[in-house]
Each structure stands twice: as structure tokens, then as C-alpha cells.
Design an enzyme around this catalytic site. Sequence first.
Site, PDB file in Angstrom:
ATOM      1  N   SER A  12       0.836  -1.202   0.000  1.00 12.85           N
ATOM      2  CA  SER A  12       0.000   0.000   0.000  1.00 12.85           C
ATOM      3  C   SER A  12       0.871   1.252   0.000  1.00 12.85           C
ATOM      4  O   SER A  12       1.643   1.490   0.933  1.00 12.85           O
ATOM      5  CB  SER A  12      -0.897   0.010   1.240  1.00 12.85           C
ATOM      6  N   HIS A  37      -1.266  -1.142  -4.365  1.00 21.26           N
ATOM      7  CA  HIS A  37      -2.525  -0.715  -3.740  1.00 21.26           C
ATOM      8  C   HIS A  37      -2.499   0.798  -3.515  1.00 21.26           C
ATOM      9  O   HIS A  37      -1.579   1.331  -2.896  1.00 21.26           O
ATOM     10  CB  HIS A  37      -2.686  -1.452  -2.411  1.00 21.26           C
ATOM     11  N   ASP A  39      -4.682   3.902  -1.976  1.00 22.05           N
ATOM     12  CA  ASP A  39      -5.801   4.263  -1.099  1.00 22.05           C
ATOM     13  C   ASP A  39      -6.271   5.672  -1.400  1.00 22.05           C
ATOM     14  O   ASP A  39      -5.513   6.627  -1.260  1.00 22.05           O
ATOM     15  CB  ASP A  39      -5.345   4.206   0.367  1.00 22.05           C
ATOM     16  N   MET A  41      -8.762   8.531  -0.228  1.00 18.36           N
ATOM     17  CA  MET A  41      -9.582   8.970   0.910  1.00 18.36           C
ATOM     18  C   MET A  41     -10.097  10.374   0.640  1.00 18.36           C
ATOM     19  O   MET A  41      -9.333  11.243   0.225  1.00 18.36           O
ATOM     20  CB  MET A  41      -8.734   8.973   2.175  1.00 18.36           C
ATOM     21  N   HIS A  70      -8.383   1.621  -4.207  1.00 16.03           N
ATOM     22  CA  HIS A  70      -9.363   1.420  -3.138  1.00 16.03           C
ATOM     23  C   HIS A  70      -9.998   2.768  -2.814  1.00 16.03           C
ATOM     24  O   HIS A  70      -9.358   3.637  -2.240  1.00 16.03           O
ATOM     25  CB  HIS A  70      -8.615   0.828  -1.922  1.00 16.03           C
ATOM     26  N   MET A  72     -12.149   4.979  -0.759  1.00 15.84           N
ATOM     27  CA  MET A  72     -12.844   5.226   0.509  1.00 15.84           C
ATOM     28  C   MET A  72     -13.490   6.592   0.366  1.00 15.84           C
ATOM     29  O   MET A  72     -13.005   7.601   0.898  1.00 15.84           O
ATOM     30  CB  MET A  72     -11.834   5.185   1.663  1.00 15.84           C
ATOM     31  N   MET A 141     -12.102  -5.375   5.081  1.00 14.55           N
ATOM     32  CA  MET A 141     -11.228  -4.457   5.824  1.00 14.55           C
ATOM     33  C   MET A 141     -10.949  -5.037   7.203  1.00 14.55           C
ATOM     34  O   MET A 141     -11.883  -5.426   7.920  1.00 14.55           O
ATOM     35  CB  MET A 141     -11.885  -3.080   5.974  1.00 14.55           C
ATOM     36  N   GLY A 146      -8.830   4.649   7.050  1.00 13.72           N
ATOM     37  CA  GLY A 146      -8.522   6.058   7.278  1.00 13.72           C
ATOM     38  C   GLY A 146      -7.046   6.304   7.513  1.00 13.72           C
ATOM     39  O   GLY A 146      -6.510   7.321   7.098  1.00 13.72           O
ATOM     40  N   GLY A 148      -2.951   4.326   8.011  1.00  9.51           N
ATOM     41  CA  GLY A 148      -2.076   3.168   8.037  1.00  9.51           C
ATOM     42  C   GLY A 148      -1.572   2.957   9.462  1.00  9.51           C
ATOM     43  O   GLY A 148      -1.814   3.779  10.359  1.00  9.51           O
ATOM     44  N   GLY A 149      -0.916   1.843   9.667  1.00 12.52           N
ATOM     45  CA  GLY A 149      -0.250   1.613  10.946  1.00 12.52           C
ATOM     46  C   GLY A 149      -1.146   1.220  12.108  1.00 12.52           C
ATOM     47  O   GLY A 149      -0.721   1.280  13.261  1.00 12.52           O
ATOM     48  N   ASP A 179      -6.938  -5.927   4.239  1.00 13.60           N
ATOM     49  CA  ASP A 179      -6.274  -4.621   4.200  1.00 13.60           C
ATOM     50  C   ASP A 179      -6.361  -3.969   5.577  1.00 13.60           C
ATOM     51  O   ASP A 179      -7.462  -3.712   6.066  1.00 13.60           O
ATOM     52  CB  ASP A 179      -6.985  -3.762   3.140  1.00 13.60           C
ATOM     53  N   GLY A 180      -5.194  -3.723   6.183  1.00 15.49           N
ATOM     54  CA  GLY A 180      -5.140  -3.018   7.464  1.00 15.49           C
ATOM     55  C   GLY A 180      -4.537  -3.873   8.565  1.00 15.49           C
ATOM     56  O   GLY A 180      -5.062  -4.932   8.885  1.00 15.49           O
ATOM     57  N   GLY A 181      -3.398  -3.436   9.086  1.00 11.56           N
ATOM     58  CA  GLY A 181      -2.765  -4.148  10.198  1.00 11.56           C
ATOM     59  C   GLY A 181      -2.202  -5.497   9.812  1.00 11.56           C
ATOM     60  O   GLY A 181      -2.057  -6.377  10.666  1.00 11.56           O
ATOM     61  N   GLY A 201       0.968  -2.106   4.192  1.00  9.55           N
ATOM     62  CA  GLY A 201       1.680  -0.845   4.016  1.00  9.55           C
ATOM     63  C   GLY A 201       2.884  -0.765   4.917  1.00  9.55           C
ATOM     64  O   GLY A 201       4.027  -1.012   4.499  1.00  9.55           O
TER      65      GLY A 201
HETATM   66  C1  DX5 Z   1      -6.403   1.785   5.617  1.00  7.47           C
HETATM   67  C2  DX5 Z   1      -5.929   1.586   4.192  1.00  7.47           C
HETATM   68  C3  DX5 Z   1      -4.833   0.604   4.056  1.00  7.47           C
HETATM   69  C4  DX5 Z   1      -3.553   0.992   4.728  1.00  7.47           C
HETATM   70  C5  DX5 Z   1      -2.967  -0.238   5.342  1.00  7.47           C
HETATM   71  O1  DX5 Z   1      -7.305   2.838   5.627  1.00  7.47           O
HETATM   72  O2  DX5 Z   1      -7.027   1.144   3.394  1.00  7.47           O
HETATM   73  O3  DX5 Z   1      -4.567   0.256   2.699  1.00  7.47           O
HETATM   74  O4  DX5 Z   1      -2.610   1.561   3.860  1.00  7.47           O
HETATM   75  O5  DX5 Z   1      -1.843   0.123   6.030  1.00  7.47           O
HETATM   76  P1  DX5 Z   1      -1.126  -0.782   7.113  1.00  7.47           P
HETATM   77  O6  DX5 Z   1      -0.642  -2.014   6.430  1.00  7.47           O
HETATM   78  O7  DX5 Z   1      -0.051   0.097   7.604  1.00  7.47           O
HETATM   79  O8  DX5 Z   1      -2.176  -1.092   8.170  1.00  7.47           O
HETATM   80 ZN    ZN Z   2      -6.730   0.164   1.226  1.00  5.92          ZN
END
Ligand code: DX5
Ligand code: ZN
Length: 231
Positions: A12, A37, A39, A41, A70, A72, A141, A146, A148-149, A179-181, A201
Site C-alpha cells: 500500500s 494498492h 488508497d 480517501m 481502493h 474510501m 477491511m 482512514g 495506516g499503521g 487490508d489493514g494491520g 503498508g
Molecule cells: C487503511 C488503508 C490501508 C492501509 C494499510 O485505511 O485502506 O490500505 O494503507 O496500512 P497498514 O498495512 O499500515 O495497516
Molecule cells: Zn486500502
Amino acid sequence: MDKAKPIIIAPSLLAADYGRFAADLRRADRAGADWIHVDVMDGHFVPNLSFGPALVEALRPRTRQPLDVHLMCTQPEILLEAFARAGADLLTIHVELGDRVHSLLWKIRALGKRVGLAINPPTAIRMVEPYLDKVDLLLVMTVNPGYGGQSLIEETIPKIQWADTQRLKRKLNYHLQVDGGINYKTVVDCARAGADTIVSGTTLFKHYNLKIAIQRMRRLAQKAFRQGREG
Ligand code: DX5
Ligand code: ZN
């Protein structure tokens, strides 16, 4: 989805170094990323802003890999065409958009792009049921989108299992994306539950050697996915 179907690793770009964006994209491309990927937003659907079609247009000639976009966004209808024109290969919208989902999926298909549908952690997984035979990708998800991390929300794992069971039962072939964590531990839980398309990411980009990080993530996912299939 059969046992041999390969795992897809999609770094990501949200976690890239924005001061060296093109270099980080090249880094991901050369490190063996399958998809990139992106994102998007809108500051409304999620409380953050990120990238627009102009960025996708700039990325397109710089990688051979599919751009997995993606969205959002509260109003994807005003963005789909621009992202398609900019060179997105796959466009994912959210099921939380309710009665507009059907026409949005149809519009993505009509634009000649691969169709993705995403679902947030608090939304009941059954909401995606009417659309499963209309998508190329289902994104479960694993954090509230919203930022990363964040840490993966474990309650999302049964949703992945449900989506995988439906896929097998109905003989569908969508990618099951998370996607996420996603780190080296959580990827195992997700892949064992049936996820085959992995967005990550922070874990990938913070590694000094992205190639090693991708290989490790892929190996772990492949093994866990196989174990999940074998019961
Ligand atoms: C979250 C995003 C993810 C994000 C994941 O809102 O949709 O794509 O980049 O990041 P990590 O892997 O750091 O959780
Ligand atoms: Zn994403």
C-alpha cells in the site's frame, strides 16, 4: 479458488515515503509486488485525505503492475471515470454506500475495469451477499479505514472465513483481499481463513529490503492458505 492459485501481495503506497514517491513505487515494482494498492480517501467517508486521479496517472507509466485503487469515498460516481482514464486496473468501492452499490459496480464494469467491493469492520458481512457473483475482488477491511499503521481487529477473521466459504460453495472466483494491520503474524491468521490477496503498508515499506519483506509475506500467506484448505 483452487489450492494452486497464487497469493497476491499488494504493497500500500499510503505507507511510502512521500518525499521519494516514484522511487518507492519503483522499489515495490522491482521487489516483486504483484499489484500496487492505492488508497483514495475523500475526507468524508473516512477522516483523512490522500490521493487523486492525477497521482494514478503519474504512477501508471512507472510500473508494470496492476494499480489496485481502493476508493474510501462517499461519492465514487464522480470519480470512477477519472480513475479509469488515469490508468487504474481495479476499482474497489464500499458496500456501506447502500442502494448505490449495484449501479456503481455496474459502472466500473462498463468502464472496462476489474470490480472490487469492500466492507468495513462494523458492517455485517451478509451485506455483501447479493453482490458476490458480480465482483472480481472482495475486500474485507481488517481495520477501520482512514490511517495506516493500525492493529488488525480480530473480529474480522470470521468474516474472511464466511467469504471464503461462500466462494467455495457458490463456485465463485473472486480475490479475497485483506487490508489493514497486516504483518507477518496477522497474515497467517487471514490466509488460513481464506484470504489470498494481501495488502500491507507499514510492515512492507518499513523493511530496509522490500524484496525480502514481500517474499516473507508471500511464503507465510501461501503456507497458511494451504493449511486452511487442508483443514
Ligand atoms: C487503511 C488503508 C490501508 C492501509 C494499510 O485505511 O485502506 O490500505 O494503507 O496500512 P497498514 O498495512 O499500515 O495497516
Ligand atoms: Zn486500502
